[in-house]
Motif scaffolding. Structure first.
Motif, PDB file in Angstrom:
ATOM      1  N   ALA A 269       0.833  -1.209   0.000  1.00  0.00           N
ATOM      2  CA  ALA A 269       0.000   0.000   0.000  1.00  0.00           C
ATOM      3  C   ALA A 269       0.866   1.257   0.000  1.00  0.00           C
ATOM      4  O   ALA A 269       0.554   2.248  -0.674  1.00  0.00           O
ATOM      5  CB  ALA A 269      -0.925  -0.010   1.220  1.00  0.00           C
ATOM      6  N   LEU A 270       1.964   1.219   0.749  1.00  0.00           N
ATOM      7  CA  LEU A 270       2.885   2.357   0.758  1.00  0.00           C
ATOM      8  C   LEU A 270       3.524   2.552  -0.615  1.00  0.00           C
ATOM      9  O   LEU A 270       3.729   3.684  -1.062  1.00  0.00           O
ATOM     10  CB  LEU A 270       3.973   2.146   1.817  1.00  0.00           C
ATOM     11  N   MET A 271       3.838   1.449  -1.292  1.00  0.00           N
ATOM     12  CA  MET A 271       4.407   1.545  -2.643  1.00  0.00           C
ATOM     13  C   MET A 271       3.429   2.228  -3.594  1.00  0.00           C
ATOM     14  O   MET A 271       3.811   3.112  -4.375  1.00  0.00           O
ATOM     15  CB  MET A 271       4.750   0.153  -3.175  1.00  0.00           C
ATOM     16  N   VAL A 391       9.791   7.565   5.272  1.00  0.00           N
ATOM     17  CA  VAL A 391       8.827   6.768   6.042  1.00  0.00           C
ATOM     18  C   VAL A 391       8.692   5.373   5.436  1.00  0.00           C
ATOM     19  O   VAL A 391       8.729   4.353   6.140  1.00  0.00           O
ATOM     20  CB  VAL A 391       7.455   7.479   6.075  1.00  0.00           C
ATOM     21  N   ALA A 392       8.533   5.319   4.108  1.00  0.00           N
ATOM     22  CA  ALA A 392       8.368   4.029   3.441  1.00  0.00           C
ATOM     23  C   ALA A 392       9.622   3.166   3.588  1.00  0.00           C
ATOM     24  O   ALA A 392       9.529   1.966   3.880  1.00  0.00           O
ATOM     25  CB  ALA A 392       8.046   4.247   1.963  1.00  0.00           C
ATOM     26  N   MET A 393      10.794   3.765   3.402  1.00  0.00           N
ATOM     27  CA  MET A 393      12.041   3.000   3.499  1.00  0.00           C
ATOM     28  C   MET A 393      12.245   2.483   4.923  1.00  0.00           C
ATOM     29  O   MET A 393      12.741   1.368   5.128  1.00  0.00           O
ATOM     30  CB  MET A 393      13.226   3.872   3.080  1.00  0.00           C
ATOM     31  N   ALA A 394      11.858   3.286   5.911  1.00  0.00           N
ATOM     32  CA  ALA A 394      11.991   2.848   7.298  1.00  0.00           C
ATOM     33  C   ALA A 394      11.104   1.631   7.566  1.00  0.00           C
ATOM     34  O   ALA A 394      11.513   0.683   8.254  1.00  0.00           O
ATOM     35  CB  ALA A 394      11.627   3.991   8.247  1.00  0.00           C
ATOM     36  N   GLN A 395       9.895   1.635   7.013  1.00  0.00           N
ATOM     37  CA  GLN A 395       8.998   0.505   7.207  1.00  0.00           C
ATOM     38  C   GLN A 395       9.510  -0.758   6.522  1.00  0.00           C
ATOM     39  O   GLN A 395       9.409  -1.858   7.054  1.00  0.00           O
ATOM     40  CB  GLN A 395       7.600   0.843   6.667  1.00  0.00           C
ATOM     41  N   ILE A 396      10.080  -0.601   5.354  1.00  0.00           N
ATOM     42  CA  ILE A 396      10.612  -1.760   4.625  1.00  0.00           C
ATOM     43  C   ILE A 396      11.775  -2.379   5.385  1.00  0.00           C
ATOM     44  O   ILE A 396      11.846  -3.599   5.579  1.00  0.00           O
ATOM     45  CB  ILE A 396      11.039  -1.355   3.199  1.00  0.00           C
ATOM     46  N   ALA A 415       8.947   1.222  -8.427  1.00  0.00           N
ATOM     47  CA  ALA A 415       7.582   1.760  -8.490  1.00  0.00           C
ATOM     48  C   ALA A 415       7.575   3.282  -8.429  1.00  0.00           C
ATOM     49  O   ALA A 415       6.927   3.950  -9.248  1.00  0.00           O
ATOM     50  CB  ALA A 415       6.739   1.178  -7.349  1.00  0.00           C
ATOM     51  N   THR A 416       8.305   3.856  -7.465  1.00  0.00           N
ATOM     52  CA  THR A 416       8.266   5.303  -7.267  1.00  0.00           C
ATOM     53  C   THR A 416       9.195   6.054  -8.206  1.00  0.00           C
ATOM     54  O   THR A 416       9.095   7.283  -8.322  1.00  0.00           O
ATOM     55  CB  THR A 416       8.633   5.642  -5.806  1.00  0.00           C
ATOM     56  N   GLY A 417      10.114   5.325  -8.866  1.00  0.00           N
ATOM     57  CA  GLY A 417      11.008   5.964  -9.819  1.00  0.00           C
ATOM     58  C   GLY A 417      10.576   5.711 -11.244  1.00  0.00           C
ATOM     59  O   GLY A 417      10.082   6.608 -11.940  1.00  0.00           O
ATOM     60  N   ALA A 418      10.718   4.462 -11.700  1.00  0.00           N
ATOM     61  CA  ALA A 418      10.435   4.140 -13.098  1.00  0.00           C
ATOM     62  C   ALA A 418       8.948   4.270 -13.430  1.00  0.00           C
ATOM     63  O   ALA A 418       8.562   4.962 -14.379  1.00  0.00           O
ATOM     64  CB  ALA A 418      10.931   2.724 -13.405  1.00  0.00           C
ATOM     65  N   VAL A 419       8.096   3.581 -12.668  1.00  0.00           N
ATOM     66  CA  VAL A 419       6.653   3.602 -12.956  1.00  0.00           C
ATOM     67  C   VAL A 419       6.089   5.005 -12.797  1.00  0.00           C
ATOM     68  O   VAL A 419       5.321   5.488 -13.639  1.00  0.00           O
ATOM     69  CB  VAL A 419       5.902   2.609 -12.048  1.00  0.00           C
ATOM     70  N   ALA A 420       6.480   5.687 -11.714  1.00  0.00           N
ATOM     71  CA  ALA A 420       5.953   7.029 -11.456  1.00  0.00           C
ATOM     72  C   ALA A 420       6.359   8.003 -12.556  1.00  0.00           C
ATOM     73  O   ALA A 420       5.544   8.837 -12.998  1.00  0.00           O
ATOM     74  CB  ALA A 420       6.431   7.524 -10.096  1.00  0.00           C
ATOM     75  N   ASN A 421       7.601   7.928 -13.029  1.00  0.00           N
ATOM     76  CA  ASN A 421       8.041   8.836 -14.092  1.00  0.00           C
ATOM     77  C   ASN A 421       7.282   8.588 -15.386  1.00  0.00           C
ATOM     78  O   ASN A 421       6.919   9.528 -16.103  1.00  0.00           O
ATOM     79  CB  ASN A 421       9.544   8.687 -14.321  1.00  0.00           C
ATOM     80  N   TRP A 422       7.061   7.310 -15.694  1.00  0.00           N
ATOM     81  CA  TRP A 422       6.326   7.000 -16.925  1.00  0.00           C
ATOM     82  C   TRP A 422       4.874   7.479 -16.823  1.00  0.00           C
ATOM     83  O   TRP A 422       4.350   8.097 -17.753  1.00  0.00           O
ATOM     84  CB  TRP A 422       6.373   5.494 -17.186  1.00  0.00           C
ATOM     85  N   LEU A 423       4.237   7.221 -15.691  1.00  0.00           N
ATOM     86  CA  LEU A 423       2.862   7.674 -15.498  1.00  0.00           C
ATOM     87  C   LEU A 423       2.776   9.199 -15.455  1.00  0.00           C
ATOM     88  O   LEU A 423       1.780   9.786 -15.891  1.00  0.00           O
ATOM     89  CB  LEU A 423       2.287   7.089 -14.209  1.00  0.00           C
TER      90      LEU A 423
END
Length: 481
Positions: A269-271, A391-396, A415-423
């Motif tokens: 969910a955080l991703m 926050v997300a990295m700390a949880q992981i 997800a937050t780099g490649a997918v987010a940039n494309w979207l």
């Protein structure tokens, strides 16, 4: 009590990190403007290319990390990556206005980034023993170094491009990378204890050829492949394949560790939420940059502020608000607190877009948008970053599952780099208009308002879901008592 000093090698890593950020963010600040001004790309074409490039630079570190682990070693991978990035900027800064040379230059930089990005952090980790108390300080120093480079780059490269031409700005980014590489190589004696090239593995014969031959072949083919992906706007297909593989990996982890399934679902969910956030944040390099270039009054003290300089606002905001990190690393780590932090980050992002929407409305009424309001909106967006990735990295990392933490971290970055940039490129297409006119200003205004509204709606839904779950948990505890 005297604080133990950092290993001498870290200062060479910090130096090349500063210049790597300088080269990457310097070129990134100019790219969308260069495509539309110099090469005459339509907004739609420029945004597609920009998002494809930004997406691919987050895909290749997966391959680069794999090569470093098995064959090259982190230090050699970093050197080769820096050389490729330097070469890419040289190709970009040669002075040719050919779109073909542009695609090739970006493809070479993508390959270099893949070898450099993940392995520079791994190389830093090699300097410390597992229980070394200096490790956290070392990574904090590396993070700060990156911000220094990303603040300075848009200013230096933006001014160089405005005063001396586009290719001078690109060449300056390449020169910075080359300087960082030379400084790094000069400290080679401090890295003798780190992982070296696996020579036996390189000499191993695979399919009738030694591994080193296959590496050279891959080094020649990869830029051609990425050139074709950029030219024909096919990066999405590669990204789709990588995402399918990543989804399979997460599913396997779920079945392997059923006792941690609830925590793993929270990370998923955080991703997803982090991806939404970065789709918005990455508008800074494309749609927001084009809006600033066309509609913001950039005159200050009889000088015209280059559009590229606004790319520094985000990094400055992160540095100035660094004190907030003390709250973020609080030992309290309940699910409620995690989602409240994410909600606050999204609120700040939504508020930033609302300011941009008001600024676009002002441009419709007065002819030009305010530079001060623009900076305020970008600053809010910079503050928002502090409440998402840390926050997300700390949880992981808090899961601490053997052989899983690194994989989940990589998938989060995918997800937050490649997918987010494309979207982000897909979303930014809403701002494209055939002409720079009042219609285009209205399109930006609607776009910024929609981004702000959807973000705030997501916050309301998030808080409602978390609130319902919290009330349900409290009710269960009361019954048990």
């Amino acid at each position: 009590m005297k604080t133990p000093s950092q290993p001498r090698a870290i200062y060479y890593i910090v130096a090349i990190q500063i210049w790597e950020y300088f080269s990457f963010y310097g070129m990134r600040a100019l790219l969308i403007l260069y495509l539309t001004h110099q090469l005459g790309f339509t907004d739609s074409h420029a945004i597609d290319l920009f998002s494809a490039y930004a997406s691919l630079v987050y895909v290749t570190p997966i391959i680069g990390g794999w090569l470093a682990d098995r064959v090259l070693g982190n230090r050699t991978a970093v050197v080769i990556g820096a050389l490729l990035m330097t070469l890419g900027h040289i190709v970009l800064g040669l002075g040719s206005n050919s779109a073909q040379s542009l695609y090739l230059a970006l493809a070479i930089i993508i390959c270099g980034y893949g070898l450099f990005k993940s392995n520079i952090s791994c190389l830093l980790g090699e300097l410390y023993a597992p229980d070394d108390a200096r490790r956290d300080g070392g990574f904090s120093l590396l993070y700060a170094a990156g911000n220094i480079g990303s603040i300075a780059a848009p200013i230096a490269c933006g001014l160089a491009a405005q005063w001396y031409g586009w290719h001078t700005g690109f060449a300056l980014a390449g020169i910075g990378m080359f300087i960082g590489l030379m400084v790094f190589i000069s400290g080679h004696r401090y890295f003798r204890h780190t992982q070296q090239v696996n020579r036996p593995a390189l000499r191993t014969v695979k399919c009738s050829l030694p591994v080193w031959s296959w590496l050279l072949l891959a080094l020649c083919i990869a830029p051609v492949l990425f050139t074709l992906l950029l030219k024909y706007n096919a990066a999405g297909y590669l990204l789709m394949l990588v995402c399918v593989i990543a989804t399979g990996i997460v599913t396997r982890i779920m079945f392997t560790f059923p006792q941690h399934r609830r925590a793993l679902w929270q990370i998923v969910a955080l991703m997803l939420t982090g991806t939404l956030f970065w789709v918005l944040a990455q508008q800074g390099g494309s749609s927001i940059s084009l809006f600033i270039d066309r509609f913001v009054d950039r005159h200050w003290l009889n000088l015209e502020v280059p559009t590229a300089l606004f790319q520094s606002v985000n990094a400055v905001a992160v540095m100035v608000a660094g004190g907030v990190l003390a709250w973020l690393v609080s030992p309290e780590s309940s699910g409620l607190r995690v989602w409240l932090k994410f909600a606050l980050g999204l609120v700040l992002m939504g508020a930033g877009f609302m300011l941009l929407a008001l600024n676009a409305h002002s441009a419709q009424l007065q002819g030009q948008a305010s530079m001060g309001v623009m900076i305020a909106g970008l600053t809010l967006m910079g503050f928002a970053e502090l409440f998402i990735d840390p926050v997300a990295m700390a949880q992981i990392t808090r899961l601490n599952l053997p052989g899983v933490t690194g994989v989940l971290t990589g998938i989060y970055m995918l997800a937050t780099g490649a997918v987010a940039n494309w979207l982000a490129g897909v979303v930014a297409q809403q701002t494209t208009e055939s002409q720079i006119s009042d219609v285009a200003v209205a399109a930006y205004g609607r776009f910024f308002a929609q981004m702000g509204e959807w973000t705030l709606i997501c916050v309301v839904v998030m808080i409602a879901v978390v609130g319902i779950r919290w009330i349900g948990c409290r009710a269960v505890r009361v019954r048990c008592q």
